[in-house]
Design a protein around this motif. Structure first.
Motif, short mmCIF file in Angstrom:
data_model
loop_
_atom_site.label_atom_id
_atom_site.label_comp_id
_atom_site.label_asym_id
_atom_site.label_seq_id
_atom_site.Cartn_x
_atom_site.Cartn_y
_atom_site.Cartn_z
N MET A 54 1.07 -0.99 0.13
CA MET A 54 0.23 -0.24 -0.03
C MET A 54 1.02 1.67 -0.22
N ALA A 55 1.95 1.04 0.95
CA ALA A 55 3.30 2.28 0.90
C ALA A 55 3.35 2.56 -0.39
N VAL A 56 3.84 2.21 -1.62
CA VAL A 56 4.27 2.22 -2.67
C VAL A 56 2.54 2.53 -3.67
N LEU A 57 2.04 2.45 -3.23
CA LEU A 57 0.53 3.01 -4.26
C LEU A 57 0.63 3.99 -5.65
N PRO A 58 0.13 4.99 -5.79
CA PRO A 58 -0.04 5.90 -6.46
C PRO A 58 -1.37 6.38 -5.61
N PRO A 59 -2.00 7.03 -5.64
CA PRO A 59 -3.07 8.14 -5.32
C PRO A 59 -4.05 7.20 -6.36
N PHE A 60 -5.55 7.48 -5.77
CA PHE A 60 -6.74 7.19 -5.81
C PHE A 60 -6.34 5.59 -6.63
N VAL A 61 -6.10 4.55 -5.86
CA VAL A 61 -6.11 3.58 -5.61
C VAL A 61 -6.91 2.48 -5.04
N THR A 62 -8.52 1.94 -4.89
CA THR A 62 -8.48 1.92 -3.82
C THR A 62 -8.56 0.37 -3.41
N THR A 63 -8.41 -0.01 -1.83
CA THR A 63 -7.99 -1.15 -1.64
C THR A 63 -8.72 -2.07 -0.24
N VAL A 64 -8.72 -3.53 -1.07
CA VAL A 64 -9.57 -3.85 -0.78
C VAL A 64 -9.58 -5.42 -0.01
N GLY A 65 -9.85 -5.87 1.16
CA GLY A 65 -9.14 -6.66 2.20
C GLY A 65 -10.00 -7.22 2.22
N LEU A 66 -8.89 -9.11 2.42
CA LEU A 66 -10.69 -10.10 1.97
C LEU A 66 -10.23 -10.92 3.05
N PHE A 67 -11.94 -11.14 4.01
CA PHE A 67 -11.54 -11.68 5.09
C PHE A 67 -12.05 -13.36 5.34
N VAL A 68 -12.01 -14.66 5.63
CA VAL A 68 -13.16 -15.57 5.56
C VAL A 68 -13.08 -15.77 7.11
N ASN A 69 -14.48 -15.59 7.57
CA ASN A 69 -14.79 -15.94 9.25
C ASN A 69 -14.01 -15.80 9.85
N ALA A 70 -13.13 -14.42 10.15
CA ALA A 70 -12.19 -13.90 11.01
C ALA A 70 -13.09 -13.55 11.69
N ALA A 71 -12.38 -13.64 12.96
CA ALA A 71 -12.63 -12.33 14.35
C ALA A 71 -12.46 -11.19 14.11
N VAL A 72 -14.11 -10.46 14.63
CA VAL A 72 -13.82 -9.23 14.68
C VAL A 72 -12.68 -8.81 15.06
N ALA A 73 -11.96 -8.86 15.72
CA ALA A 73 -10.71 -8.72 16.22
C ALA A 73 -9.88 -8.64 15.41
N GLU A 74 -9.80 -9.69 14.94
CA GLU A 74 -8.47 -10.04 13.67
C GLU A 74 -8.77 -9.11 13.06
N VAL A 75 -9.65 -8.51 12.22
CA VAL A 75 -9.85 -7.62 11.15
C VAL A 75 -8.97 -6.14 11.61
N ASP A 76 -9.77 -5.96 13.01
CA ASP A 76 -9.12 -4.58 13.50
C ASP A 76 -7.69 -4.87 12.95
N ALA A 77 -7.67 -5.81 14.02
CA ALA A 77 -5.82 -6.05 14.48
C ALA A 77 -5.11 -5.73 12.44
N VAL A 78 -5.94 -5.97 11.66
CA VAL A 78 -4.66 -5.63 10.12
C VAL A 78 -5.22 -4.36 10.33
N LEU A 79 -6.65 -4.03 10.22
CA LEU A 79 -6.93 -2.54 10.14
C LEU A 79 -5.90 -1.65 10.44
N ALA A 80 -5.73 -2.12 11.84
CA ALA A 80 -4.70 -1.60 12.33
C ALA A 80 -2.97 -1.53 11.50
#
Ligand SMILES: O=C(O)c1ccccc1NCC(=O)[C@H](O)[C@H](O)COP(=O)(O)O
Length: 211
Positions: A54-80
């Motif tokens: 993500m750090a090398v992407l130019p502006p205006f590119v949407t980044t998407v994270g895919l999860f499969v039955n991850a715990a809410v806390a796990e998703v939040d840890a990734v987002l952190a």
């Protein structure tokens, strides 16, 4: 076509594991790139790996994270570590959990023959879009399989992202037949699992523009 007649079909290149592949997707005109946070996938990345890309992407590119039955806390840890723009849920996550991360999210539905897809979509009112993918008995996504595009509902308010077995060779026909808001591809633009081919990404985009 879900959007206005003048609108174009947007494109997400999924299963990105390398910076050079992300940059090739952006150079070819992709609107979004997807990171798989599902360890059994050959395309899985860690939050740190995603953040470095993500750090090398130019502006205006949407980044998407895919999860499969991850715990809410796990998703939040990734987002952190990797502040993704959009979340994509491929498992059996309840809507309330999908909505707990303070950003838009899309729900992936795996379409089986004969299913009423419009009815399935109605169960996810909080999703900003619905990704329609092929069903597989074991794999939650990235199967390389397509489903019957005739099952894609006609024009409606909900943005539909068509996925599953798309390739440079079939994407124009897929778009003509279904007129989705966006298309999503992973295996169809790869040289090997998790390794994208810049040539196939470019060919895929050419097919999108030809639709
Ligand atoms: O790509 C994966 O390996 C994957 C694993 C587990 C859950 C989701 C996964 N991918 C999600 C996607 O959005 C894929 O792009 C989509 O399933 C289409 O894949 P493909 O048929 O290979 O184009």
């Amino acid at each position: 076509m879900a959007a206005g007649a003048a609108s174009r079909t947007r494109v997400k290149i999924c299963g990105i594991t390398r910076s050079e592949d992300a940059l090739a997707a952006v150079a070819a005109g992709a609107d979004a790139i997807g990171f798989v946070f599902y360890a059994p996938s050959p395309r899985a990345v860690t939050a740190a790996q995603a953040a470095a890309i993500m750090a090398v992407l130019p502006p205006f590119v949407t980044t998407v994270g895919l999860f499969v039955n991850a715990a809410v806390a796990e998703v939040d840890a990734v987002l952190a570590q990797a502040p993704l723009d959009l979340l994509q849920f491929h498992g059996d996550e309840p809507e309330a959990d999908c909505a707990r991360h303070g950003r838009p999210w899309i729900k992936a539905l795996r379409v089986q023959p004969g299913q009423d897809v419009a009815a399935l979509m109605a169960a996810w009112p909080g999703a900003s879009g619905i990704l329609l993918d092929a069903w597989h008995p074991e794999l939650p996504g990235g199967t390389g399989l397509r489903f019957d595009w005739g099952q894609v509902p006609g024009q409606g308010a909900r943005p539909i992202i068509l996925a599953g077995g798309l390739t440079p060779e079939n994407v124009a026909e897929a778009i003509r037949q279904t007129r989705p808001y966006a298309v999503d591809v992973s295996g169809g633009v790869e040289a090997a699992k998790g390794i994208k081919s810049a040539d196939r990404i470019q060919a895929f985009m050419t097919g999108v523009h030809a639709a």
